[in-house]
Design an enzyme around this catalytic site. Structure first.
Site, mmCIF file in Angstrom:
data_model
loop_
_atom_site.group_PDB
_atom_site.id
_atom_site.type_symbol
_atom_site.label_atom_id
_atom_site.label_comp_id
_atom_site.label_asym_id
_atom_site.label_seq_id
_atom_site.Cartn_x
_atom_site.Cartn_y
_atom_site.Cartn_z
ATOM 1 N N GLN A 260 16.410 14.202 8.776
ATOM 2 C CA GLN A 260 16.548 13.275 7.658
ATOM 3 C C GLN A 260 16.786 11.858 8.160
ATOM 4 O OE1 GLN A 260 16.001 14.679 4.726
ATOM 5 N NE2 GLN A 260 15.747 12.563 4.106
ATOM 6 N N HIS A 263 14.066 9.250 9.277
ATOM 7 C CA HIS A 263 13.153 8.635 8.312
ATOM 8 C C HIS A 263 13.308 7.127 8.253
ATOM 9 C CE1 HIS A 263 10.618 11.329 6.057
ATOM 10 N NE2 HIS A 263 11.578 12.224 5.977
ATOM 11 N N GLU A 328 18.782 14.596 -3.082
ATOM 12 C CA GLU A 328 17.336 14.834 -3.117
ATOM 13 C C GLU A 328 17.040 16.227 -2.533
ATOM 14 O OE1 GLU A 328 15.290 12.281 -0.426
ATOM 15 O OE2 GLU A 328 13.298 12.663 -1.291
ATOM 16 N N HIS A 329 17.603 16.485 -1.335
ATOM 17 C CA HIS A 329 17.427 17.789 -0.685
ATOM 18 C C HIS A 329 18.795 18.425 -0.478
ATOM 19 C CE1 HIS A 329 14.188 15.120 1.026
ATOM 20 N NE2 HIS A 329 13.436 16.110 0.599
ATOM 21 N N ASP A 362 8.854 19.872 3.434
ATOM 22 C CA ASP A 362 8.139 18.595 3.546
ATOM 23 C C ASP A 362 6.641 18.803 3.726
ATOM 24 O OD1 ASP A 362 10.383 17.051 3.316
ATOM 25 O OD2 ASP A 362 10.724 16.869 5.474
ATOM 26 N N HIS A 421 6.889 5.293 -47.256
ATOM 27 C CA HIS A 421 6.833 6.639 -46.692
ATOM 28 C C HIS A 421 6.889 7.661 -47.824
ATOM 29 C CE1 HIS A 421 7.586 4.613 -42.955
ATOM 30 N NE2 HIS A 421 7.714 5.729 -42.272
#
Lengths: 431, 431
Positions: A260, A263, A328-329, A362, A421
């Site tokens: 991770q 990145h 996220e993960h 991934d 209406h």
């Protein structure tokens, strides 16, 4: 790297601080982007070509005729792509497609007791633009993850843009586009590419929605064209949260944290554990593995600035922390991974068990790797087939059904001060 | 009112102009809103009370203790609500709930031939904030349409905010909130209410997502807090497109056009027909009905400035025009309504047949009346249960599955220059 212990009296305050850390520097590019979009709207291909020459280093030989990547170029890229990676992309394509096919939603239609026929139907977006970054962030796996759900949804026209600074491109990116069924490819990038997809030029027809990651200019451009077209979420730096007990292998956990961290200096890797032994061993293993990582500088900065090891008394205590972090993960490497997983509410994706490193997801697992970041898993989902479809509701009343429902509609219309209406119903019933 | 004929040589240019009409004036309130949000973040209840005193006309007696609407106040509102409208709300609640229950998505889980267990699960958002405007735009039907899908989704905590300028409120709004299962109600509005829902104060816990319509300040505030929380789409002025042949009743069509036009001077009502007779009769009927409409000034301005009658050679020719307009509401009053409907791609909601005026869908049909405006039906859907849920993907590899998939992940990680990704897999396989 931050170390916290939930048994510490200062934990709540420290954890709240961890939650509120901003990992993204908002670059102020909005004025520049506004100008670029206006120029593309006004001058079309001419502006697009001018910006591309300037930003991607082309000369006067670069004209509108060169915007489109030809099928022959894609053929050449496929031929030039390394065989092993190409085979891996094939496997990935198949698995991603199978997973996403199961997401295709069902239409619904029924006639109720009153004689009202109602339901909905799903249709694919007519056309979608896919932004793919250039340079080192040009990932073939991301092409698959964005393009395949669109094609599974039934999007007829999928137009990809990818800048090729100096004419250079990653052959695997073009190969992935071919594999995923991308229909058109243009060698453009930046805000000018987003503008061209949103508003169209002589060479590029406009699309209904733009997806895919990009830098600050691309993100600002997507925000600006939103409304004219749909956009996907604007992704922030990536994150992993690993929940592990003493059954976990510290070397494996460390490798996952670093996968991770490599990145982005702003990526975040967090371990939550109930084991002091594991915590200590992972900290040592991270340091050991860092030095042999090609992207050592990036991973080291991420781990130093945003990495964290949290010690909890029992793993069950971690669940509310996970839900607040909404990672996220989420990897769960613990004896009762299933049971823990079932109690988690907020996570983009969950990876269960010691043999499921996030990197499998991934690339070749099947689920999408485009996932909500920055705690947005509290309210949003990863990319999927539904992002490329929309639902139209259907309603049809028989004369009898209108007689049954009409008076209530008239009453509510009048109660809301919307007599027009009420009248549109009453006029049909001679009320 | 604009009249176009598709057989006219200038039609394409005229229609493109119609498509590009901006009906919304963007008020520049962003600086004000920024300040209000910052104050609420910093000073919480104190700022909230101060803004509410100022904007809603309360004195010093209004304190944080008065922010929350008590159950007794809701009891009193229910008792004070007109019985006929209350009964209509009950019917609406039931029908809306039934329709939305069918939208609940299914979880998915399977183990494939390689031994990979994969799928997803849906969970409800933990908490949602519902914005309800005050004054004349305070519609009980909108409370139902926003709150019921949230409750059907399983949202535990639904907090509603509604400004009550001068202490005045519409009892039907509180009654609708009770009916729909709203859990908390606060008498606040504007950007300060949005800020309180997003960031929380001592009295109001923060939510994960904010939905519901509002004025320019509310819209700007929702845009600003997006990311901190989720938001729904920002709705523009409402629209109807009626597709009708000579079988349609011109008085009914006119009534439906005006039911749209009475919403807002920026609302848009369009008729597309293949019949000159119908076109002429509708134009006359609109003028005739306008004068007796209580909201005549609004409806007249909308019809004058944005109304349109389009003549096409055959109704089938209208389909591409419909798709480009992508109307929020599409009524089809024609002999082959079903067949025409099946060919439409872009519409928020379709109302089939002469006995289905849009007003039925606004109130008691069952489908949601929160729908995409301003051509966004090209890429988005009406509000539904999925807007209050999120999907978490699940992946779990057995050791054998990792052996089968691992080499491909390693190859792709290396191909993308992410060696840490490759290593996190390789380390488990002794590669």
């Amino acid at each position: 790297m931050l170390r916290l212990d939930s048994r510490d009296p200062a934990f709540d305050a420290d954890f709240a601080r961890l939650l509120s850390v901003k990992r993204e520097v908002a670059e102020d590019v909005d004025e520049t982007v506004r100008g670029i979009i206006a120029a593309v709207v006004e001058r079309g291909d001419e502006a697009l070509v001018a910006y591309t020459r300037r930003f991607d280093g082309y000369g006067a030989e670069f004209t509108a005729a060169a915007l489109r990547v030809t099928p022959e170029e894609v053929d050449a890229a496929v031929a030039a792509a390394p065989r092993e990676a190409l085979d891996a992309l094939h496997l990935a394509r198949e698995r991603i497609e199978t997973y996403h096919r199961a997401q295709l939603p069902a239409d619904h239609r029924e006639t109720d007791a009153l004689g009202v026929t109602l339901g909905w139907r799903w249709t694919a977006l007519e056309s979608v633009g896919l932004y793919v970054p250039g340079g080192t962030a040009s990932y073939p796996s991301s092409v698959l993850m964005n393009a395949i759900p669109a094609k599974v949804a039934g999007v007829k026209r999928l137009a990809m843009v990818v800048p090729m600074p100096g004419g250079v491109t990653n052959p695997l990116v073009l190969a992935a586009a071919r594999l995923a069924g991308v229909d058109e490819i243009f060698r453009i990038g930046g805000a000018q590419a987003v503008a061209a997809l949103a508003y169209g030029t002589a060479t590029i027809s406009p699309v209904a929605k733009i997806v895919g990651p990009g830098n600050a200019y691309v993100a600002a451009a997507k925000r600006r064209v939103f409304g004219q077209v749909g956009i996907d979420m604007i992704a922030g730096p990536s994150e992993v949260l690993i929940l592990a007990d003493d059954s976990a292998n510290p070397d494996w956990v460390a490798a996952d944290l670093l996968a991770q961290a490599e990145h982005d200096p702003a990526a975040q890797a967090i371990l939550i554990t109930d084991s002091d032994t594991l915590a200590a061993a992972v900290a040592v293993a991270v340091e050991g593995q860092l030095s042999t990582l090609p992207r050592v500088a990036i991973a080291r900065a991420s781990w130093r600035d945003y990495g964290a090891i949290l010690r909890v008394a029992r793993l069950a205590d971690a669940i509310p922390l996970v839900d607040r972090l909404a990672p996220e993960h989420l990897e769960i490497e613990a004896r009762d991974a299933e049971a823990l997983s079932a109690r988690v509410r907020n996570a983009g994706a969950i990876f269960l068990g010691a043999h499921t490193p996030e990197a499998i997801g991934d690339y070749v697992g099947g689920p999408n790797h485009v996932l909500p970041t920055a705690r947005s898993a509290r309210f949003s989902s990863g990319l999927g087939v539904l992002d490329f479809m929309k639902r139209t509701s259907l309603l049809s009343c028989s004369p009898e059904a209108l007689r049954a429902l009409g008076p209530a509609a008239v009453a509510l219309g009048r109660a809301e001060g919307l007599d027009g209406h009420a009248r549109s119903v009453a006029i049909r019933l001679n009320l």
